[in-house]
Design a protein around this motif. Structure first.
Motif, PDB file in Angstrom:
ATOM      1  N   LEU A 204      48.933  53.866  42.737  1.00 57.47           N
ATOM      2  CA  LEU A 204      50.035  53.585  43.372  1.00 57.47           C
ATOM      3  C   LEU A 204      50.667  52.149  42.605  1.00 57.47           C
ATOM      4  CD1 LEU A 204      48.499  53.622  46.761  1.00 57.47           C
ATOM      5  CD2 LEU A 204      49.586  54.884  46.178  1.00 57.47           C
ATOM      6  N   GLY A 205      49.785  51.553  41.979  1.00 60.21           N
ATOM      7  CA  GLY A 205      50.438  50.565  41.435  1.00 60.21           C
ATOM      8  C   GLY A 205      51.015  49.608  42.202  1.00 60.21           C
ATOM      9  N   SER A 206      49.787  48.925  43.002  1.00 59.20           N
ATOM     10  CA  SER A 206      50.214  48.149  44.243  1.00 59.20           C
ATOM     11  C   SER A 206      50.213  46.939  43.059  1.00 59.20           C
ATOM     12  CB  SER A 206      48.649  48.035  44.299  1.00 59.20           C
ATOM     13  OG  SER A 206      48.345  48.930  45.452  1.00 59.20           O
ATOM     14  N   ASN A 207      51.215  45.695  43.251  1.00 61.66           N
ATOM     15  CA  ASN A 207      51.271  44.471  42.662  1.00 61.66           C
ATOM     16  C   ASN A 207      50.929  43.468  43.549  1.00 61.66           C
ATOM     17  OD1 ASN A 207      55.448  44.677  42.304  1.00 61.66           O
ATOM     18  ND2 ASN A 207      53.784  46.279  41.872  1.00 61.66           N
ATOM     19  N   VAL A 208      50.982  42.161  42.543  1.00 62.77           N
ATOM     20  CA  VAL A 208      49.562  41.712  43.130  1.00 62.77           C
ATOM     21  C   VAL A 208      50.071  40.361  42.168  1.00 62.77           C
ATOM     22  CG1 VAL A 208      47.694  43.188  43.262  1.00 62.77           C
ATOM     23  CG2 VAL A 208      47.923  41.677  41.203  1.00 62.77           C
ATOM     24  N   ASN A 209      49.417  39.057  42.632  1.00 60.50           N
ATOM     25  CA  ASN A 209      49.354  37.992  42.637  1.00 60.50           C
ATOM     26  C   ASN A 209      48.470  37.343  42.011  1.00 60.50           C
ATOM     27  OD1 ASN A 209      52.151  36.842  41.733  1.00 60.50           O
ATOM     28  ND2 ASN A 209      51.965  36.354  44.062  1.00 60.50           N
ATOM     29  N   VAL A 210      48.119  37.178  41.018  1.00 62.90           N
ATOM     30  CA  VAL A 210      46.232  36.272  40.017  1.00 62.90           C
ATOM     31  C   VAL A 210      46.396  34.961  40.305  1.00 62.90           C
ATOM     32  CG1 VAL A 210      45.216  36.282  38.167  1.00 62.90           C
ATOM     33  CG2 VAL A 210      46.592  38.179  38.604  1.00 62.90           C
ATOM     34  N   HIS A 211      45.929  34.678  40.870  1.00 64.27           N
ATOM     35  CA  HIS A 211      45.394  33.185  41.104  1.00 64.27           C
ATOM     36  C   HIS A 211      44.182  32.545  40.081  1.00 64.27           C
ATOM     37  CE1 HIS A 211      47.933  32.621  45.324  1.00 64.27           C
ATOM     38  NE2 HIS A 211      49.318  32.989  44.957  1.00 64.27           N
ATOM     39  N   HIS A 212      45.013  31.070  38.792  1.00 66.26           N
ATOM     40  CA  HIS A 212      43.829  31.044  38.208  1.00 66.26           C
ATOM     41  C   HIS A 212      44.026  29.596  37.754  1.00 66.26           C
ATOM     42  CE1 HIS A 212      47.078  31.437  35.252  1.00 66.26           C
ATOM     43  NE2 HIS A 212      47.623  32.396  35.955  1.00 66.26           N
ATOM     44  N   ARG A 213      43.026  28.971  37.526  1.00 64.91           N
ATOM     45  CA  ARG A 213      42.774  27.751  36.912  1.00 64.91           C
ATOM     46  C   ARG A 213      42.329  27.394  36.530  1.00 64.91           C
ATOM     47  NH1 ARG A 213      38.954  23.921  40.386  1.00 64.91           N
ATOM     48  NH2 ARG A 213      37.736  25.086  39.658  1.00 64.91           N
ATOM     49  N   ARG A 214      41.971  26.465  35.220  1.00 65.04           N
ATOM     50  CA  ARG A 214      41.907  26.266  33.790  1.00 65.04           C
ATOM     51  C   ARG A 214      41.541  27.407  33.019  1.00 65.04           C
ATOM     52  NH1 ARG A 214      40.525  21.667  36.612  1.00 65.04           N
ATOM     53  NH2 ARG A 214      38.313  22.523  37.077  1.00 65.04           N
ATOM     54  N   GLY A 215      42.348  28.722  32.769  1.00 66.03           N
ATOM     55  CA  GLY A 215      41.446  29.622  32.146  1.00 66.03           C
ATOM     56  C   GLY A 215      39.922  31.201  33.147  1.00 66.03           C
TER      57      GLY A 215
END
Length: 563
Positions: free
Chosen positions: A63-74
């Motif tokens: 499907l190719g779902s759209n996501v947001n990746v939350h990250h901190r200091r790599g």
């Protein structure tokens, strides 16, 4: 989950007698208005205001779902849905939400390794790349390309697949494939350049009638199921499944044939459609169909498909694993034509369409260009080649010929493995291991089943000496003195392919009438399909997913056939 009390005294808590067992259960986290419901894997790891956000694409279904990746200091802290009404709306499957754990907690391959005297030795990149180049040149040169082959993962990016096929073909080898779960290669020189649907994914929501063929889409593409479920508010959903599907929507009609009779059962629907509209099929096709009868239920399915304004036929992942896959595809094409329906098929992995368009198949080069035919995945995995290049996959687990693949790899003179992980049996049979960046650590492009190109940048840097796979393939091409490996970014590769694709378009070739219809070979339909949380190396290493009931109790399997 359950609720006790009423009005202002209502409280949400755990329901003691049963747990929530759903492939989209974690969406409750996003629904909670005050943030009291949180994701356990990321709980207490960071404050919301400490996180940076990067847009990306999920990598585990078509499907190719759209996501947001939350990250901190790599470090990736969590993955959440990114709104896209035409694909995943505001939802995300648990598989896409928690698979990142494999990158943060899995046993990563951090440095190149070469096996000497049966023992792994870490080395620098130059030494590992030179070793790989020397072995590939030796084996390909001695056999004129016949004894070497590349197996690509279903989740390889468009750019990686393009460079891999250019690398092999530049060396005079045409043995490359990603279709490790396909039995029927009879139409490799036919069909469309791109795999998947011929209509927008979001139209599933608005269908007056939907016919599912051998599809357990709830556990193959969970978010597609939500769209089909919506359509049942006014539309009808029917199914022809050789297994006891676990649906979360109402079925108007359901037929459960034996797996080896799936094509014959579907042919009865075509026969019923021709009875309603005799002039819609060619004389040759009618001759092929003359021995096929139909019953009342087949006629009712046809009437449902023709009575509404919008209808579609959706083939599940199992169809493409069936020994008569091309016959079933042809039947779907003909039924859709007669009933004025649209049709398409679900694919394994997130980038089957992109891999095919990039030329990572043994019968065509990039964007449908001609190529000298090579060996397909089955021939490579069962034939025992002298050398292999394995990219972002574990065929000894994922393929339909896992046991034969393992034996072939163990007997090979050289196995060059591009992998993100140091564990698994791949470390037992590989000769050289090159650490590649995982999803969210590299840039690239995926093409979903409706043909949508979705590019993404790296959200975080890869750890250790890990490198993006497209860069590794580029350097291998340079070391081999091949032309066409001067790219400085993955965007350049994508733009080149996109320009060529815009000129040629999605080439469509009408399928020819198949051979006489008969029952499939029962010896070729016994192997179970992959489970919901076993589809790729990343998912298999995500602890949160492996601890769920569905990880162990719900394989997508034809062993659930009713007898």
């Amino acid at each position: 989950m359950g609720a006790t009390g009423r009005g202002e005294h209502l409280e949400i808590g755990t329901y003691i007698e049963a747990t929530m067992d759903s492939e989209v259960s974690a969406n409750i986290i996003d629904l909670c208005p005050v943030g009291a419901l949180t994701a356990k894997p990321s709980r207490y790891k960071a404050r919301a205001w400490e996180l940076r956000q990067s847009a990306s694409i999920a990598a585990h279904d078509c499907l190719g779902s759209n996501v947001n990746v939350h990250h901190r200091r790599g470090e990736i802290i969590r993955v959440v849905p990114r709104e896209n009404e035409s694909i995943n709306e505001v939802w995300l499957s648990d598989r896409d939400r928690f698979s990142y754990q494999a990158l943060t907690e899995g046993k990563r391959l951090l440095k190149p390794r070469i096996k000497k005297d049966g023992q792994w030795q870490e080395c620098d990149w130059q030494t590992a790349l030179n070793f790989a180049v020397t072995e590939m040149k030796r084996i390909i040169g001695a056999s004129k390309g016949e004894s070497f082959g590349a197996i690509m993962g279903n989740n390889s990016t468009l750019e990686e697949s393009f460079l891999a096929q250019r690398l092999l073909r530049g060396m005079g080898c045409n043995n490359i494939d990603f279709r490790t779960r396909r039995r029927d290669y009879s139409a490799d020189d036919k069909g469309n350049v791109r795999s998947g649907f011929n209509f927008p994914l979001q139209d599933l929501t608005h269908m007056d009638a939907t016919l599912l063929i051998a599809g357990d889409i709830r556990h193959e593409q969970p978010l597609a199921t939500l769209r089909v479920r919506k359509s049942t508010g006014f539309g009808k959903v029917m199914a022809i499944n050789p297994f006891d599907g676990e649906y979360n929507f109402r079925l108007t009609h359901e037929i459960q044939p034996e797996p080896h009779l799936l094509a014959q059962e579907f042919a009865s629907v075509l026969a019923a459609a021709v009875a309603e509209n005799p002039e819609a099929l060619s004389a040759e096709a009618k001759e092929w169909l003359k021995s096929v009868g139909f019953e009342k239920i087949h006629s009712e399915i046809v009437k449902k498909l023709t009575s509404g304004e919008q209808s579609c036929i959706v083939l599940g992942v199992y169809v493409q694993e069936h020994p008569q896959a091309e016959m079933i595809n042809w039947l779907a094409e003909q039924v859709a034509k007669i009933t004025d329906s649209r049709w398409g098929y679900m694919t394994q992995g997130c980038n089957a369409a992109g891999n095919k368009l990039a030329g990572a198949v043994p019968y065509q080069s990039a964007v449908g260009g001609r190529a000298t035919p090579g060996k397909n995945a089955k021939q490579m995995l069962t034939g025992g080649l002298k050398g292999y290049l394995i990219h972002n996959c574990e065929p000894d687990v994922e393929s339909l010929w896992a046991d034969e693949a393992l034996q072939s790899f163990q007997n090979a003179e050289c196995v060059v493995a591009l992998s993100s992980y140091a564990d698994g049996r791949i470390s037992e049979y590989a000769t050289v291991m090159l650490p590649i960046a995982g999803n969210y650590e590299t840039s690239g492009t995926y093409i979903n089943i409706e043909g949508r190109w979705q590019s993404f940048a790296a959200a975080v840097a890869a750890p250790g000496e890990v490198r993006p796979a497209w860069k590794i393939l580029r350097v291998l091409g340079n070391l081999l003195d091949l032309n066409g490996f001067e790219y400085e970014s993955s965007v350049q590769i994508r733009d080149e392919l996109k320009e060529r694709h815009d000129i040629s378009g999605d080439k469509k070739v009408s399928r020819k009438i198949p051979k006489a219809i008969c029952a499939a070979n029962q010896d070729e339909i016994k192997r179970d399909s992959l489970g919901l949380y076993m589809v790729d190396p990343m998912v298999r290493r995500a602890k949160a997913l492996q601890q769920t009931p569905k990880a162990s109790t719900h394989p997508i399997s034809i062993s659930r056939v009713k007898t």
